[in-house]
Design an enzyme around this catalytic site. Structure first.
Site, PDB file in Angstrom:
ATOM      1  N   PRO A   9      46.210  43.324  41.066  1.00 30.03           N
ATOM      2  CA  PRO A   9      45.748  43.496  42.446  1.00 30.03           C
ATOM      3  C   PRO A   9      45.392  44.933  42.801  1.00 30.03           C
ATOM      4  CG  PRO A   9      48.100  43.060  42.410  1.00 30.03           C
ATOM      5  CD  PRO A   9      47.595  42.842  41.013  1.00 30.03           C
ATOM      6  N   ASN A  10      44.335  45.043  43.560  1.00 29.97           N
ATOM      7  CA  ASN A  10      43.818  46.294  44.125  1.00 29.97           C
ATOM      8  C   ASN A  10      43.185  47.231  43.108  1.00 29.97           C
ATOM      9  OD1 ASN A  10      44.564  45.713  46.861  1.00 29.97           O
ATOM     10  ND2 ASN A  10      46.683  46.088  46.237  1.00 29.97           N
ATOM     11  N   ARG A  17      40.745  54.062  46.320  1.00 31.91           N
ATOM     12  CA  ARG A  17      42.115  53.929  46.798  1.00 31.91           C
ATOM     13  C   ARG A  17      42.989  55.062  46.261  1.00 31.91           C
ATOM     14  NH1 ARG A  17      46.665  50.203  44.452  1.00 31.91           N
ATOM     15  NH2 ARG A  17      48.253  50.489  46.047  1.00 31.91           N
ATOM     16  N   TYR A  22      45.839  57.665  41.788  1.00 34.49           N
ATOM     17  CA  TYR A  22      45.216  56.878  40.729  1.00 34.49           C
ATOM     18  C   TYR A  22      44.006  57.545  40.092  1.00 34.49           C
ATOM     19  CZ  TYR A  22      48.141  53.358  42.892  1.00 34.49           C
ATOM     20  OH  TYR A  22      49.208  52.672  43.404  1.00 34.49           O
ATOM     21  N   ASN A  73      47.745  45.492  33.272  1.00 35.17           N
ATOM     22  CA  ASN A  73      48.206  46.291  34.407  1.00 35.17           C
ATOM     23  C   ASN A  73      48.465  45.316  35.552  1.00 35.17           C
ATOM     24  OD1 ASN A  73      48.619  47.883  36.648  1.00 35.17           O
ATOM     25  ND2 ASN A  73      47.060  49.391  36.101  1.00 35.17           N
ATOM     26  N   ALA A  76      50.962  45.987  41.711  1.00 39.97           N
ATOM     27  CA  ALA A  76      52.191  45.843  42.497  1.00 39.97           C
ATOM     28  C   ALA A  76      53.023  44.633  42.078  1.00 39.97           C
ATOM     29  CB  ALA A  76      51.857  45.767  43.982  1.00 39.97           C
ATOM     30  N   GLU A  97      52.105  46.570  28.702  1.00 39.50           N
ATOM     31  CA  GLU A  97      52.016  46.847  30.140  1.00 39.50           C
ATOM     32  C   GLU A  97      51.537  48.285  30.311  1.00 39.50           C
ATOM     33  OE1 GLU A  97      54.901  47.221  34.073  1.00 39.50           O
ATOM     34  OE2 GLU A  97      55.760  46.494  32.202  1.00 39.50           O
ATOM     35  N   HIS A  99      50.090  51.341  33.268  1.00 35.77           N
ATOM     36  CA  HIS A  99      49.894  51.791  34.651  1.00 35.77           C
ATOM     37  C   HIS A  99      49.250  53.168  34.627  1.00 35.77           C
ATOM     38  CE1 HIS A  99      52.336  48.577  36.337  1.00 35.77           C
ATOM     39  NE2 HIS A  99      53.125  48.757  35.290  1.00 35.77           N
ATOM     40  N   SER A 101      49.452  55.441  37.067  1.00 34.24           N
ATOM     41  CA  SER A 101      50.407  56.412  37.612  1.00 34.24           C
ATOM     42  C   SER A 101      51.767  56.228  36.940  1.00 34.24           C
ATOM     43  CB  SER A 101      50.545  56.235  39.125  1.00 34.24           C
ATOM     44  OG  SER A 101      51.187  55.010  39.428  1.00 34.24           O
ATOM     45  N   ARG A 106      57.498  57.636  41.589  1.00 34.01           N
ATOM     46  CA  ARG A 106      56.956  57.224  42.885  1.00 34.01           C
ATOM     47  C   ARG A 106      58.061  56.673  43.776  1.00 34.01           C
ATOM     48  NH1 ARG A 106      51.700  54.067  42.415  1.00 34.01           N
ATOM     49  NH2 ARG A 106      51.676  54.683  44.597  1.00 34.01           N
TER      50      ARG A 106
END
Length: 144
Positions: A9-10, A17, A22, A73, A76, A97, A99, A101, A106
């Site tokens: 998502p996103n 964004r 990112y 990825n 969220a 997996e 990511h 960031s 975070r």
């Protein structure tokens, strides 16, 4: 050899964004870099993006039939999707997996991955380079 690359998502908003988190690279640019590396490695890739948890589960199931490994990825969904965790666990092919960031640097709620314990590997915090490393790892684990 075929590797499925799944973006959650996103990630379709990359480049717009939160570029401070990112980066400014777009999803299309990431997919292009992955395609270039896939060519060098002699593997085929199939890149998909979805904002839907159910569709990502279906794509993981499809990967078990059509691919030799997955670069994933989960966005969220990383932090709470037991459905995706179960799908990764069930498919029986190497899954990395990834990511952009560093999820561990975070917010507190982002510091836990429910996917990592069932993934073959976990790469985070390296931007686009992380995706390229994940593709190399997936290819190696799948046997090239």
């Amino acid at each position: 050899m075929k590797i499925m690359v799944l973006h959650g998502p996103n990630l379709n908003l990359l480049g717009k964004r939160e570029p401070s988190v990112y980066g400014s690279v777009t999803l299309e640019e990431i997919n292009q870099k992955l395609a270039e590396l896939a060519g060098e490695l002699g593997v085929e890739i199939c890149c998909k993006q979805s904002n839907s948890e159910g569709e990502l589960v279906d794509l993981l199931h499809r990967a078990a039939e059509e691919a030799d490994a997955v670069v994933f990825n989960p966005g969220a969904f990383t932090h709470y999707s037991y459905a995706l965790r179960d799908a990764v666990s069930a498919i029986g092919i190497p899954t990395i997996e990834v990511h952009l960031s560093n999820i561990y640097s975070r917010e507190d709620f982002r510091k836990h991955s429910v996917i990592a314990p069932v993934a073959s590997g976990h790469i985070c915090g390296m931007g686009v380079t992380g995706y390229l490393l994940a593709l190399r790892a997936a290819a190696a684990l799948a046997g090239t």
